[in-house]
Design an enzyme around this catalytic site. Structure first.
Site, PDB file in Angstrom:
ATOM      1  N   GLY A  11     -28.646 -36.797  13.616  1.00 39.69           N
ATOM      2  CA  GLY A  11     -27.904 -35.537  13.798  1.00 39.69           C
ATOM      3  C   GLY A  11     -26.780 -35.674  14.813  1.00 39.69           C
ATOM      4  N   HIS A  12     -26.107 -36.850  14.818  1.00 38.35           N
ATOM      5  CA  HIS A  12     -25.103 -37.126  15.861  1.00 38.35           C
ATOM      6  C   HIS A  12     -23.822 -36.305  15.724  1.00 38.35           C
ATOM      7  CE1 HIS A  12     -23.508 -39.404  12.532  1.00 38.35           C
ATOM      8  NE2 HIS A  12     -22.379 -39.508  13.177  1.00 38.35           N
ATOM      9  N   SER A 108     -37.214 -25.738  19.681  1.00 36.03           N
ATOM     10  CA  SER A 108     -36.581 -24.629  20.402  1.00 36.03           C
ATOM     11  C   SER A 108     -37.638 -23.648  20.901  1.00 36.03           C
ATOM     12  CB  SER A 108     -35.558 -23.934  19.513  1.00 36.03           C
ATOM     13  OG  SER A 108     -36.157 -22.879  18.820  1.00 36.03           O
ATOM     14  N   SER A 109     -37.186 -22.696  21.704  1.00 32.09           N
ATOM     15  CA  SER A 109     -38.124 -21.765  22.347  1.00 32.09           C
ATOM     16  C   SER A 109     -38.783 -20.821  21.333  1.00 32.09           C
ATOM     17  CB  SER A 109     -37.398 -20.952  23.409  1.00 32.09           C
ATOM     18  OG  SER A 109     -36.366 -20.217  22.813  1.00 32.09           O
ATOM     19  N   CYS A 110     -38.286 -20.798  20.089  1.00 28.00           N
ATOM     20  CA  CYS A 110     -38.888 -19.901  19.085  1.00 28.00           C
ATOM     21  C   CYS A 110     -40.288 -20.362  18.659  1.00 28.00           C
ATOM     22  CB  CYS A 110     -37.983 -19.740  17.872  1.00 28.00           C
ATOM     23  SG  CYS A 110     -37.867 -21.227  16.904  1.00 28.00           S
ATOM     24  N   TYR A 137     -38.797 -21.573  10.595  1.00 26.68           N
ATOM     25  CA  TYR A 137     -38.260 -22.631  11.446  1.00 26.68           C
ATOM     26  C   TYR A 137     -39.282 -22.995  12.526  1.00 26.68           C
ATOM     27  CZ  TYR A 137     -34.768 -24.892  14.403  1.00 26.68           C
ATOM     28  OH  TYR A 137     -34.052 -25.796  15.149  1.00 26.68           O
ATOM     29  N   LYS A 141     -41.203 -26.570  13.479  1.00 26.77           N
ATOM     30  CA  LYS A 141     -41.055 -27.200  14.805  1.00 26.77           C
ATOM     31  C   LYS A 141     -42.410 -27.361  15.496  1.00 26.77           C
ATOM     32  CE  LYS A 141     -36.644 -27.966  14.986  1.00 26.77           C
ATOM     33  NZ  LYS A 141     -36.131 -29.342  15.087  1.00 26.77           N
ATOM     34  N   PRO A 164     -35.471 -26.820  24.097  1.00 24.26           N
ATOM     35  CA  PRO A 164     -34.416 -26.136  24.846  1.00 24.26           C
ATOM     36  C   PRO A 164     -34.388 -24.642  24.558  1.00 24.26           C
ATOM     37  CG  PRO A 164     -33.522 -27.937  23.498  1.00 24.26           C
ATOM     38  CD  PRO A 164     -34.916 -27.660  23.023  1.00 24.26           C
ATOM     39  N   THR A 165     -33.922 -23.897  25.542  1.00 24.36           N
ATOM     40  CA  THR A 165     -33.652 -22.476  25.354  1.00 24.36           C
ATOM     41  C   THR A 165     -32.372 -22.322  24.513  1.00 24.36           C
ATOM     42  OG1 THR A 165     -33.376 -20.421  26.550  1.00 24.36           O
ATOM     43  CG2 THR A 165     -32.294 -22.326  27.506  1.00 24.36           C
ATOM     44  N   LEU A 167     -28.804 -22.564  23.387  1.00 22.82           N
ATOM     45  CA  LEU A 167     -27.776 -23.495  23.841  1.00 22.82           C
ATOM     46  C   LEU A 167     -26.388 -22.983  23.499  1.00 22.82           C
ATOM     47  CD1 LEU A 167     -29.366 -26.834  22.634  1.00 22.82           C
ATOM     48  CD2 LEU A 167     -29.508 -25.765  24.891  1.00 22.82           C
ATOM     49  N   HIS A 180     -25.118 -18.093  16.762  1.00 24.15           N
ATOM     50  CA  HIS A 180     -25.938 -17.470  17.796  1.00 24.15           C
ATOM     51  C   HIS A 180     -25.078 -16.511  18.631  1.00 24.15           C
ATOM     52  CE1 HIS A 180     -28.444 -21.250  17.138  1.00 24.15           C
ATOM     53  NE2 HIS A 180     -29.204 -20.244  16.774  1.00 24.15           N
TER      54      HIS A 180
HETATM   55  N1  LIG Z   1     -28.150 -24.721  18.992  1.00 23.37           N
HETATM   56  C1  LIG Z   1     -29.073 -24.195  19.764  1.00 23.37           C
HETATM   57  O1  LIG Z   1     -28.893 -23.125  20.390  1.00 23.37           O
HETATM   58  C2  LIG Z   1     -30.395 -24.871  19.941  1.00 23.37           C
HETATM   59  C3  LIG Z   1     -31.268 -24.309  20.840  1.00 23.37           C
HETATM   60  C4  LIG Z   1     -32.482 -24.906  21.046  1.00 23.37           C
HETATM   61  C5  LIG Z   1     -32.789 -26.049  20.347  1.00 23.37           C
HETATM   62  N2  LIG Z   1     -31.926 -26.614  19.478  1.00 23.37           N
HETATM   63  C6  LIG Z   1     -32.378 -27.793  18.740  1.00 23.37           C
HETATM   64  O2  LIG Z   1     -31.532 -28.904  18.791  1.00 23.37           O
HETATM   65  C7  LIG Z   1     -31.557 -29.600  17.546  1.00 23.37           C
HETATM   66  C8  LIG Z   1     -30.134 -29.788  17.051  1.00 23.37           C
HETATM   67  O3  LIG Z   1     -29.506 -28.523  16.964  1.00 23.37           O
HETATM   68  P1  LIG Z   1     -27.909 -28.378  16.850  1.00 23.37           P
HETATM   69  O4  LIG Z   1     -27.595 -27.019  17.344  1.00 23.37           O
HETATM   70  O5  LIG Z   1     -27.231 -29.576  17.405  1.00 23.37           O
HETATM   71  O6  LIG Z   1     -27.750 -28.367  15.259  1.00 23.37           O
HETATM   72  P2  LIG Z   1     -26.446 -28.597  14.354  1.00 23.37           P
HETATM   73  O7  LIG Z   1     -25.210 -28.517  15.181  1.00 23.37           O
HETATM   74  O8  LIG Z   1     -26.597 -27.732  13.175  1.00 23.37           O
HETATM   75  O9  LIG Z   1     -26.602 -30.114  13.898  1.00 23.37           O
HETATM   76  C9  LIG Z   1     -27.671 -30.512  13.122  1.00 23.37           C
HETATM   77  C10 LIG Z   1     -27.412 -31.903  12.598  1.00 23.37           C
HETATM   78  O10 LIG Z   1     -28.511 -32.214  11.755  1.00 23.37           O
HETATM   79  C11 LIG Z   1     -28.051 -33.036  10.730  1.00 23.37           C
HETATM   80  N3  LIG Z   1     -28.830 -32.824   9.516  1.00 23.37           N
HETATM   81  C12 LIG Z   1     -29.228 -31.646   8.963  1.00 23.37           C
HETATM   82  N4  LIG Z   1     -29.882 -31.869   7.806  1.00 23.37           N
HETATM   83  C13 LIG Z   1     -29.901 -33.226   7.639  1.00 23.37           C
HETATM   84  C14 LIG Z   1     -30.406 -34.085   6.637  1.00 23.37           C
HETATM   85  N5  LIG Z   1     -31.039 -33.599   5.553  1.00 23.37           N
HETATM   86  N6  LIG Z   1     -30.214 -35.420   6.775  1.00 23.37           N
HETATM   87  C15 LIG Z   1     -29.561 -35.923   7.840  1.00 23.37           C
HETATM   88  N7  LIG Z   1     -29.074 -35.163   8.835  1.00 23.37           N
HETATM   89  C16 LIG Z   1     -29.223 -33.834   8.720  1.00 23.37           C
HETATM   90  C17 LIG Z   1     -26.606 -32.672  10.452  1.00 23.37           C
HETATM   91  O11 LIG Z   1     -25.940 -33.875  10.114  1.00 23.37           O
HETATM   92  P3  LIG Z   1     -24.497 -33.969   9.367  1.00 23.37           P
HETATM   93  O12 LIG Z   1     -23.509 -33.355  10.314  1.00 23.37           O
HETATM   94  O13 LIG Z   1     -24.255 -35.418   9.191  1.00 23.37           O
HETATM   95  O14 LIG Z   1     -24.619 -33.205   8.084  1.00 23.37           O
HETATM   96  C18 LIG Z   1     -26.148 -32.051  11.777  1.00 23.37           C
HETATM   97  O15 LIG Z   1     -25.230 -32.883  12.435  1.00 23.37           O
HETATM   98  C19 LIG Z   1     -32.433 -28.772  16.607  1.00 23.37           C
HETATM   99  O16 LIG Z   1     -33.696 -29.350  16.508  1.00 23.37           O
HETATM  100  C20 LIG Z   1     -32.545 -27.447  17.289  1.00 23.37           C
HETATM  101  O17 LIG Z   1     -33.820 -26.855  17.102  1.00 23.37           O
HETATM  102  C21 LIG Z   1     -30.720 -26.045  19.255  1.00 23.37           C
END
Ligand SMILES: NC(=O)c1ccc[n+]([C@@H]2O[C@H](COP(=O)([O-])OP(=O)(O)OC[C@H]3O[C@@H](n4cnc5c(N)ncnc54)[C@H](OP(=O)(O)O)[C@@H]3O)[C@@H](O)[C@H]2O)c1
Length: 316
Positions: A11-12, A108-110, A137, A141, A164-165, A167, A180
Site C-alpha cells: 500500500g505504498h 484503526s480505532s474502529c 471494516y 481488522k 492509529p486514531t 489520520l 474523512h
Molecule cells: N486514513 C486514516 O484516517 C486511517 C486512520 C487509521 C488507520 N488507518 C489505516 O492505515 C492503513 C492505510 O490507510 P490509508 O489511509 O493509507 O489508505 P489509502 O490511502 O486508501 O491507501 C490504501 C492502499 O492500499 C492499497 N490497496 C488496496 N487494495 C489493494 C489490493 N487489492 N491489492 C494491493 N494493494 C491494495 C492501494 O494500493 P494502490 O494505490 O496501488 O491501488 C492503496 O495505496 C489502513 O489499514 C487503515 O486502516 C488509516
C-alpha cells in the site's frame, strides 16, 4: 534493522504507505520493495505467495486496505469485509510461511466497541458491540489483530498491530463524499473561499469530540515498532488529546482564510459523542506524537494548495 534490511511496504501509494516509504528512504534504507495493486493484487493468494517466495522480504508493513468513510462502508459492506480479510490473510500468512522477521499490521480505532470506556484502552477490544456503520471494516481488522496475536503466541513471531486514531496529512482523500471529516473540511472551506466566501454547511451540532494524528507521526510509530522488540501485540497510536468538531472547523476556517458563515445542520446525526485513544501503552514503550494539530493542518493545507491539480478523490 539496518539499511540493507529488505522492507516490503504494502500500500505504498496510500496516505500511510507513502509516508512510511518516504520516512524509510530518508533514514537511508536502500532495499524498499513496493508493488501497486495492479502489479500485485493482494486479494490474490497465489500471486502473493509467489511474490513472497521470490522476493523474500525481511520486514513487511501492511498499509494496504480498502479504506473509506461512513457512506462507502454503508454501500459496500461486502467489499469492506471480504477484501480487507483477503488482503491481510494473504499478507500475514505469506509473511509467516516465509519467515518474515517483523510485520506491522495497521488497523484503526474502529475496532473498539461503540460504547467502550473513554479513553479507549487496548483491553477494550471485544468487550461490546461495534459501531454498526463501519462494523464490516472493523470485523476484518479485528481478525487481523487476532492473527498477529495468534502468531506471536504460537510461533513467537515478532509481529505487531498498530491502531492509529483518525489520520490526516498529505496524500489524503479529499473527495467530499468519501473522505474523512478533516480533509472534507479543508476541501469545503477552500472551495467556499474560492467561490467568494460562501457559507459552509457542516453536519451535526459540532459538539462531538475527536482525536487527530498527523500521518508523519504514524510513520514514526511504525519505524519505532520495527526497530525494537515490542512487549505487546496491540498498540493504540494517537495523541491522547481530542477537540470538538466545532473547534476543528474554526481552526481549519482560520487556516484556510474563509470569511463566510458556517451553517451547522443539526438535523444530521452527530455520531459518537467522543472517541479518544488511551496512548499510554505506546508511551511506556517510549514513543509519542510530535506534530500538534494546528501545525499539521497548516502544512496539510499548504500541501493541498501545491497539489490541487492532482489531489486524490476516491469515488464510491
Ligand atoms: N486514513 C486514516 O484516517 C486511517 C486512520 C487509521 C488507520 N488507518 C489505516 O492505515 C492503513 C492505510 O490507510 P490509508 O489511509 O493509507 O489508505 P489509502 O490511502 O486508501 O491507501 C490504501 C492502499 O492500499 C492499497 N490497496 C488496496 N487494495 C489493494 C489490493 N487489492 N491489492 C494491493 N494493494 C491494495 C492501494 O494500493 P494502490 O494505490 O496501488 O491501488 C492503496 O495505496 C489502513 O489499514 C487503515 O486502516 C488509516
Amino acid at each position: 534493522m539496518d539499511n540493507s534490511t529488505k522492507i516490503y511496504i504494502a500500500g505504498h501509494r496510500g496516505m500511510v504507505g507513502s509516508t512510511v516509504k518516504r520516512l524509510f528512504e530518508e533514514k537511508g534504507f536502500n532495499k524498499i520493495i513496493c508493488r501497486t495493486s495492479s502489479e500485485l493484487d493482494l486479494r490474490n493468494q497465489l500471486a502473493v505467495n509467489k511474490f513472497f517466495a521470490t522476493v523474500k522480504p525481511d520486514v513487511v508493513i501492511d498499509a494496504a486496505a480498502r479504506v473509506g468513510g461512513i457512506l462507502a462502508n454503508r454501500d459496500y459492506p461486502w467489499q469492506f469485509l471480504y477484501e480487507n480479510l483477503e488482503i491481510q490473510n494473504n499478507l500475514i500468512s505469506a509473511a509467516h510461511e516465509n519467515d518474515v522477521e517483523k510485520l506491522i499490521f495497521l488497523g484503526s480505532s474502529c475496532i473498539y466497541p461503540k460504547l467502550a470506556e473513554q479513553p479507549l484502552k487496548e483491553d477494550a477490544l471485544l468487550t461490546g458491540p461495534l459501531e454498526p456503520t463501519n462494523q464490516w471494516y472493523a470485523i476484518a481488522k479485528i481478525a487481523g489483530v487476532k492473527m498477529v496475536e495468534a502468531l506471536r503466541n504460537q510461533y513467537n513471531r515478532d509481529y505487531v498491530s498498530l491502531m492509529p486514531t483518525n489520520l490526516y496529512g498529505p496524500n489524503d482523500n479529499f473527495d467530499l463524499e468519501t473522505s474523512h471529516v478533516l480533509p472534507a473540511m479543508i476541501r469545503k472551506f477552500h472551495d467556499a473561499k474560492e467561490a467568494g466566501h460562501t457559507p459552509v454547511p457542516l453536519w451535526g451540532s459540532g459538539s462531538p469530540m475527536r482525536e487527530f494524528l498527523h500521518v508523519d507521526d504514524v510513520a514514526s510509530a511504525v519505524y519505532f515498532a520495527l526497530d525494537r522488540k515490542m512487549n505487546y501485540d496491540l498498540y493504540n497510536v494517537g495523541t491522547g488529546k481530542d477537540i470538538t468538531i466545532k473547534e476543528l472547523a474554526l481552526t481549519i476556517q482560520r487556516i484556510v482564510g474563509h470569511q463566510g458563515e458556517i451553517e451547522w445542520d443539526t438535523t444530521k446525526p452527530d455520531g459518537t459523542p467522543r472517541k479518544l485513544m488511551d496512548v499510554s501503552r505506546m508511551k511506556e514503550e517510549g514513543w509519542e506524537y510530535t506534530i500538534e494539530l494546528e501545525e499539521g493542518i497548516q502544512s496539510t493545507y499548504e500541501w493541498f494548495l501545491e497539489n490541487i491539480e492532482n489531489i486524490k478523490e476516491v469515488k464510491l
